[in-house]
Write a protein that holds these residues in place. Sequence first.
Motif, PDB file in Angstrom:
ATOM      1  N   LEU A 295     -14.052   7.650  -0.310  1.00 37.53           N
ATOM      2  CA  LEU A 295     -13.081   8.356  -1.151  1.00 37.53           C
ATOM      3  C   LEU A 295     -13.772   9.436  -1.979  1.00 37.53           C
ATOM      4  O   LEU A 295     -13.277  10.555  -2.077  1.00 37.53           O
ATOM      5  CB  LEU A 295     -12.350   7.374  -2.064  1.00 37.53           C
TER       6      LEU A 295
ATOM      7  N   SER B 227      -2.506   1.628  -4.626  1.00 42.06           N
ATOM      8  CA  SER B 227      -2.907   2.627  -3.646  1.00 42.06           C
ATOM      9  C   SER B 227      -4.309   3.148  -3.891  1.00 42.06           C
ATOM     10  O   SER B 227      -4.706   3.376  -5.043  1.00 42.06           O
ATOM     11  CB  SER B 227      -1.919   3.799  -3.696  1.00 42.06           C
TER      12      SER B 227
ATOM     13  N   GLY C 210      -4.742   5.993  -2.991  1.00 40.11           N
ATOM     14  CA  GLY C 210      -4.343   7.384  -3.168  1.00 40.11           C
ATOM     15  C   GLY C 210      -4.280   7.751  -4.649  1.00 40.11           C
ATOM     16  O   GLY C 210      -5.074   7.263  -5.449  1.00 40.11           O
ATOM     17  N   PHE C 211      -3.275   8.527  -5.026  1.00 45.72           N
ATOM     18  CA  PHE C 211      -3.356   9.185  -6.324  1.00 45.72           C
ATOM     19  C   PHE C 211      -2.074   9.092  -7.153  1.00 45.72           C
ATOM     20  O   PHE C 211      -0.971   9.281  -6.651  1.00 45.72           O
ATOM     21  CB  PHE C 211      -3.721  10.663  -6.109  1.00 45.72           C
TER      22      PHE C 211
ATOM     23  N   GLU D 169      -0.666  10.412   4.840  1.00 46.07           N
ATOM     24  CA  GLU D 169      -1.898  10.174   4.088  1.00 46.07           C
ATOM     25  C   GLU D 169      -1.994  11.339   3.106  1.00 46.07           C
ATOM     26  O   GLU D 169      -2.302  12.466   3.475  1.00 46.07           O
ATOM     27  CB  GLU D 169      -3.115  10.135   5.017  1.00 46.07           C
ATOM     28  N   VAL D 170      -1.703  11.046   1.832  1.00 44.75           N
ATOM     29  CA  VAL D 170      -1.541  12.123   0.852  1.00 44.75           C
ATOM     30  C   VAL D 170      -2.813  12.944   0.691  1.00 44.75           C
ATOM     31  O   VAL D 170      -2.756  14.171   0.517  1.00 44.75           O
ATOM     32  CB  VAL D 170      -1.073  11.540  -0.492  1.00 44.75           C
ATOM     33  N   ILE D 171      -3.977  12.308   0.763  1.00 46.23           N
ATOM     34  CA  ILE D 171      -5.216  13.069   0.584  1.00 46.23           C
ATOM     35  C   ILE D 171      -5.352  14.152   1.647  1.00 46.23           C
ATOM     36  O   ILE D 171      -5.908  15.226   1.399  1.00 46.23           O
ATOM     37  CB  ILE D 171      -6.451  12.138   0.570  1.00 46.23           C
TER      38      ILE D 171
ATOM     39  N   ASP E 297       0.864  -1.168   0.000  1.00 43.96           N
ATOM     40  CA  ASP E 297       0.000   0.000   0.000  1.00 43.96           C
ATOM     41  C   ASP E 297       0.912   1.233   0.000  1.00 43.96           C
ATOM     42  O   ASP E 297       2.105   1.127   0.313  1.00 43.96           O
ATOM     43  CB  ASP E 297      -0.876  -0.047   1.254  1.00 43.96           C
TER      44      ASP E 297
ATOM     45  N   ASP F 249      -0.110   5.027   1.148  1.00 45.04           N
ATOM     46  CA  ASP F 249      -0.262   5.936   2.280  1.00 45.04           C
ATOM     47  C   ASP F 249      -0.181   5.193   3.605  1.00 45.04           C
ATOM     48  O   ASP F 249      -0.897   4.211   3.828  1.00 45.04           O
ATOM     49  CB  ASP F 249      -1.594   6.686   2.178  1.00 45.04           C
TER      50      ASP F 249
ATOM     51  N   THR G 120     -10.755   9.889   6.641  1.00 44.87           N
ATOM     52  CA  THR G 120      -9.765   8.889   6.230  1.00 44.87           C
ATOM     53  C   THR G 120      -9.562   7.853   7.325  1.00 44.87           C
ATOM     54  O   THR G 120      -9.497   6.649   7.063  1.00 44.87           O
ATOM     55  CB  THR G 120      -8.419   9.564   5.902  1.00 44.87           C
TER      56      THR G 120
ATOM     57  N   ALA H  49      -2.886   3.555  -8.947  1.00 48.16           N
ATOM     58  CA  ALA H  49      -3.595   4.387  -7.979  1.00 48.16           C
ATOM     59  C   ALA H  49      -4.765   5.070  -8.677  1.00 48.16           C
ATOM     60  O   ALA H  49      -4.996   4.880  -9.877  1.00 48.16           O
ATOM     61  CB  ALA H  49      -2.638   5.422  -7.376  1.00 48.16           C
TER      62      ALA H  49
END
Length: 212
Positions: free
Chosen positions: A54, A100, A102-103, A21-23, A12, A14, A40, A121
């Motif tokens: 999300l 991920s 994430g992004f 946690e990128v978000i 994973d 993040d 989150t 991602a």
Amino acid sequence: MPDASPLLVVLDADSTLLRNEVIELIAEEAGRGAEVAAATEAAMRGEVDFAESLRSRVSELRGVPVAAFARVVARVEPTPGVRELVAAVHERGGVVAVVSGGFHEVLDEIAPALGIDRWRANRLETADGVLTGRVAGDIVDGAAKAASLREWAEEFGVPAGGTIAIGDGANDLLMLAAAALGLAFNAKPAVRERADLVIAPVDLAQVIPLLP
């Protein structure tokens, strides 16, 4: 097709590959960091549906300029031991991949610098240089993470016993179950309970002794 590999390690991103946690970092650019951080945390504990959560969290990013990603990437911290783990897998002829929730906008910058071989991602929709508050395309959820592990194992000719998955949140559980060895790392209680092994120190080099 690449030569057969004896080993595939899928992480994973993040709170596993990365300390952040990128978000939440992106949300801070919109002044909504606290709200997104709480949402989150609930998603990682498995209290809400990941895809639904999300979409809700990404909606809070509406209006963030694409230029903010450079500031976000500069704040991202790789988890201690990640470079040592990647090097150890590569020394064994293995492959390191990241999947991920994430992004891509951040992973595309971070993953190559860490020596990651494959990554997948979510993507954030943009218009006129800002985020629209929507995810572009299908969401990478728990099922997609498990499917990615199986796809990469087939691509690289990794045998069933040669897969290791590492994650921290509830959306990693299917991926951990799909691997020959599922490791809870920096993990929520539900993940620690169901993983094959728990890595307590936040140091990915702790995984190296478990490599075949």
